[in-house]
Write a protein that holds these residues in place. Sequence first.
Motif, short mmCIF file in Angstrom:
data_model
loop_
_atom_site.label_atom_id
_atom_site.label_comp_id
_atom_site.label_asym_id
_atom_site.label_seq_id
_atom_site.Cartn_x
_atom_site.Cartn_y
_atom_site.Cartn_z
N GLU A 17 0.80 -1.22 0.00
CA GLU A 17 0.00 0.00 0.00
C GLU A 17 0.84 1.28 0.00
N ARG A 183 -4.22 -1.97 -4.02
CA ARG A 183 -5.36 -1.05 -3.95
C ARG A 183 -5.68 -0.43 -5.31
N ASN A 240 -12.91 -6.11 -3.21
CA ASN A 240 -12.10 -5.23 -2.37
C ASN A 240 -11.37 -5.99 -1.26
N TYR A 242 -8.45 -7.22 0.25
CA TYR A 242 -7.05 -6.85 -0.01
C TYR A 242 -6.15 -8.08 -0.10
N SER A 246 -4.04 -8.88 -3.34
CA SER A 246 -2.58 -8.83 -3.26
C SER A 246 -1.96 -10.15 -3.70
#
Length: 389
Positions: A17, A183, A240, A242, A246
């Motif tokens: 991030e 993100r 969404n 993460y 990722s």
Amino acid sequence: MLGNFSYCNPTKLYFGEDALENLIVELAKYGNNVALVYGSGSIKKNGIYDEIMDILKSAGKTVSEIAGVMPNPTVHKLYEGVEIARTHKVDFILAVGGGSVVDYAKALSVSIHCEEDPWEKYYARFEEPVCEIVPVGVVLTMVGTGSEMNTGAVITYPEKKLKIGHVFTDERIMPKFSILNPRYTMSLPKNQMIAGIYDIFNHICEQYFSGEDDNTSDYISEGLIKSVIHSSRIAIKDKNDYEARSNLMWSATWALNTLVSRGKSTDWMVHMIGQSVGACSNATHGMTLSAVSLPYYKMIMPYGVRKFARFAVNVWDISPDGKNEEELAKEGLSAMEAWMKELGLAMKLSEIGVTMEMIDDIVNGTLIMEGGYKVLSKEDVRKVLMQSM
């Protein structure tokens, strides 16, 4: 493992991030005239453009923009970029976007100082650059292609109905650095995320379905595939999430930075057929791959049945008890098909706008690659396409 190989990957990665914080450090290593390359403008809507422009200004860079890079970047767009870069004496390229933007940036990097027609030199004759290469940096906003950590650059010539990827051997074409913030991928439409997921999956398969030796690369590939399958199921329910996004981003990079191809022959025929489909239809790349994959793998499965049986057991957790290799192989492909449908991928070429009138051009535009379990004839390519309709 069989054979001899070398491995070098000089691209520096910044992941997470806070990854963009490293951009200003990297920019200091390169010249003042920066070409900012991006696509249709989504980075302006989500704020990434403003963030990057602030950093470029803080670094004292003079910025020229090459905007509007399309999903299947064309040779005409490449020529346009070359003129802009030459006019502004560009000495560094910053690509902000997905794989198409990054591919385009690498093609631009070898074309700016090329004295010949870059299409003829790099995509018709597949020659390597002998000119100065402008360095490239990447801020990735969409995952799938792995272009952030390899030398590949795919360019389309619409009038010739050709979409060709050149994987250069010159390490200078590798991005100098790539910034990967999961993100940044979350604002993409769901269908683009799904197409990217299948591109990741298929990159691994193209390298996995070859060879019969006990190869460490195959064990790595199986782990990557299982990670993609697991994370994809989470991401399609919550784009969404993460952790899932990722893991998909990291898997995409390792799927095509050439690590899992070491010590192996590789296939790439699904990509060759899919790219030709894309040249004729302008369809989304990942969907062109999903539409032709199952007919292709069913065609070559008898020639590599042992690996397909291993795929069923090690990737899809299918029990081998009481089954021969052919039965296992078929079950593995059935499990793959079910997962593809679960994601909502295109399973037929007709779903992505391909018509019967396009078939001849797709066949003629398909490059035949060796390295897989069966070397296809043009008639084999036609059979795959017809079964995909």
